[in-house]
Design an enzyme around this catalytic site. Structure first.
Site, PDB file in Angstrom:
ATOM      1  N   CYS A   1      42.590 -14.629 -25.649  1.00 44.04           N
ATOM      2  CA  CYS A   1      43.453 -14.990 -24.512  1.00 44.04           C
ATOM      3  C   CYS A   1      44.371 -13.826 -24.128  1.00 44.04           C
ATOM      4  O   CYS A   1      45.184 -13.382 -24.940  1.00 44.04           O
ATOM      5  CB  CYS A   1      44.259 -16.216 -24.896  1.00 44.04           C
ATOM      6  SG  CYS A   1      45.579 -16.636 -23.779  1.00 44.04           S
TER       7      CYS A   1
ATOM      8  N   CYS B   1      48.147 -14.768 -24.006  1.00 42.83           N
ATOM      9  CA  CYS B   1      48.639 -14.939 -25.387  1.00 42.83           C
ATOM     10  C   CYS B   1      49.041 -13.589 -25.971  1.00 42.83           C
ATOM     11  O   CYS B   1      50.065 -13.472 -26.646  1.00 42.83           O
ATOM     12  CB  CYS B   1      47.574 -15.571 -26.271  1.00 42.83           C
ATOM     13  SG  CYS B   1      47.050 -17.203 -25.748  1.00 42.83           S
TER      14      CYS B   1
END
Length: 181
Positions: free
Chosen positions: A99, A102
């Site tokens: 991600c 993230c």
């Protein structure tokens, strides 16, 4: 009052109405209320002197863990940390290895853990193994990065996204009032 209105909205809350500005520096004409001062200090990541007096006895393990992000893998670990932390706030970040948002939030989350050492910051990498996948399923994660806020073992708030300002304000709100929303 004119100087107060020219400040960005995020800083207006931290400037008392009766502040006097001298050559770009603020001097207080009257003392700012303690609660306003505490919220202002928390917004900028400063620790308040009054908070040090109000601390109760802290578990030695928690003292070592606070001020850093701690990775957990199982539901048992999460329950143990929640039980040890008691009434204080616990923030759990759920992310995946692939991600992009993230990865962008990781250094900011680390900085929050350093600045807001009254809270316990935990991290779950949900695609690491089967146990972390089960933990993220138990927390009902549908988007990453996802943040869960716990107090007294119960989830009081959740946020999914990579907006640093929203996350900071949510942490500050729950650090001081601890109300369920």
């Amino acid at each position: 009052e004119r100087m107060r209105s020219s400040l960005p909205s995020s800083r207006k809350a931290c400037v008392p109405k009766r502040a006097v500005f001298v050559q770009g520096r603020r001097t207080r004409a009257q003392k700012q209320p303690k609660e306003d001062r505490r919220k202002c200090n928390a917004f900028w990541g400063n620790k308040d002197k009054d908070d040090k007096k109000n601390k109760s006895a802290v578990d030695p393990l928690l003292k070592k863990l606070k001020g850093a992000v701690n990775e957990i893998e199982t539901e048992e670990e999460l329950n143990e940390y929640l039980a040890r932390n008691g009434e204080q706030m616990t923030v759990v970040k759920i992310a995946t290895s692939f991600c992009g948002p993230c990865k962008l939030m990781k250094p900011k989350f680390d900085l929050f853990a350093e600045n807001y050492s009254d809270a316990l910051f935990l991290y779950v990498l949900s695609d690491k193994n089967e146990k972390t996948k089960q933990l993220s399923d138990r927390l009902k994660v549908s988007e990453v990065p996802s943040f869960r806020f716990f107090r007294s073992g119960e989830q009081v708030w959740q946020y999914a996204g990579a907006n640093e300002k929203i996350l900071r304000m949510t942490i500050i709100d729950h650090l001081f009032d601890g109300e369920k929303r």
